[in-house]
Design an enzyme around this catalytic site. Structure first.
Site, PDB file in Angstrom:
ATOM      1  CG  ASP A   1      32.451 -39.631  61.560  1.00 15.45           C
ATOM      2  OD1 ASP A   1      32.334 -38.681  60.587  1.00 15.45           O
ATOM      3  OD2 ASP A   1      32.951 -40.336  61.440  1.00 15.45           O
TER       4      ASP A   1
ATOM      5  CB  SER B   1      39.209 -37.244  72.080  1.00 10.56           C
ATOM      6  OG  SER B   1      39.936 -37.546  70.980  1.00 10.56           O
ATOM      7  CB  THR B   2      35.003 -35.204  75.237  1.00 12.20           C
ATOM      8  OG1 THR B   2      33.960 -34.490  74.207  1.00 12.20           O
ATOM      9  CG2 THR B   2      36.077 -34.299  75.151  1.00 12.20           C
ATOM     10  N   GLY B   3      33.756 -38.175  73.402  1.00 13.56           N
ATOM     11  CA  GLY B   3      32.688 -38.937  73.386  1.00 13.56           C
ATOM     12  C   GLY B   3      32.881 -40.330  73.435  1.00 13.56           C
ATOM     13  CB  VAL B   4      32.924 -42.948  70.808  1.00 14.98           C
ATOM     14  CG1 VAL B   4      33.510 -44.479  70.376  1.00 14.98           C
ATOM     15  CG2 VAL B   4      31.254 -42.768  70.351  1.00 14.98           C
ATOM     16  CE1 TYR B   5      37.343 -43.262  68.309  1.00 12.00           C
ATOM     17  CE2 TYR B   5      38.763 -41.516  67.853  1.00 12.00           C
ATOM     18  CZ  TYR B   5      38.100 -42.685  67.553  1.00 12.00           C
ATOM     19  OH  TYR B   5      37.943 -43.168  66.189  1.00 12.00           O
TER      20      TYR B   5
ATOM     21  CB  ILE C   1      28.652 -29.327  65.786  1.00  6.13           C
ATOM     22  CG1 ILE C   1      29.817 -28.283  65.074  1.00  6.13           C
ATOM     23  CG2 ILE C   1      28.903 -30.780  64.960  1.00  6.13           C
ATOM     24  CD1 ILE C   1      31.176 -28.670  65.474  1.00  6.13           C
TER      25      ILE C   1
END
Ligand code: ADP
Length: 180
Positions: free
Chosen positions: A44, A132-136, A21
């Protein structure tokens, strides 16, 4: 002559790309931030690394003013995009996945609020990660379903293109399955 009525049938085009991205050329890049706004991993970390210190400085200023306690989950706020090829980064905080507590509405809110902020700024092209589909830990199929549905349902904005930028093929395929 009367003025032409606004084109109320105009819809936002949805594009899918597999990639990073931070390499996108768009008006606004959405960051899957955390509530502290002070940086993290995943999207991030990549945005702050490539965008340079201006973005973190703007986030610190937000923490010192409007968001003293951090940015609440499901909300969105814009900063400069620093050295990224965009005018703004829109930071939004996704919910952490829970098997017992349905937080889908908070995830939908991330997409909706980011589009609202982008629209207020005058952005016409917006790139989103799969929030939200990574670490979360949000399951990618469900994350894709909520993302595509929410963008389709958010009709009251003048955004021309929403580009979902998916990091790997699994995520890309999950989004493609929702596009039919
Ligand atoms: P969250 O904490 O909201 O889960 P992450 O940044 O950990 O956010 O992950 C969100 C999604 O973004 C994941 O699917 C991850 O694979 C993907 N991702 C990680 N880095 C990038 C990147 N540079 N560009 C696009 N997507 C990315």
């Amino acid at each position: 002559m009367e003025e032409a009525a606004p084109d109320v049938t105009a819809t936002t085009a949805i594009e899918l790309v597999q990639g990073d991205i931070t390499q996108q050329s768009v008006d606004a890049i959405v960051n899957a931030a955390n509530s502290s706004l002070l940086g993290g991993g995943g999207v991030d970390g990549a945005i702050h690394r490539r965008g340079g210190p201006e973005i973190l400085a703007a986030c610190r200023a937000l923490r010192a003013s409007r968001y003293g306690k951090g940015l609440p989950t499901g909300q969105a706020v814009a900063t400069t995009a620093g050295k990224l090829d965009a005018r703004w980064v829109i930071h939004t905080v996704g919910p952490v996945w829970s098997a017992t507590d349905d937080r889908s509405e908070l995830l939908a809110s991330c997409y909706r609020e980011s589009l609202r902020v982008a629209d207020e700024l005058g952005a016409r092209t917006v790139a989103f990660p799969a929030i939200s589909t990574g670490v979360y830990g949000w399951p990618i199929d469900d994350g894709a379903r909520i993302a595509v549905r929410t963008v389709r349902e958010t009709a009251d904005v003048s955004i021309e293109v929403v580009r979902f930028v998916l990091f790997d093929k699994t995520a890309y395929d999950a989004f493609e399955a929702q596009m039919g």
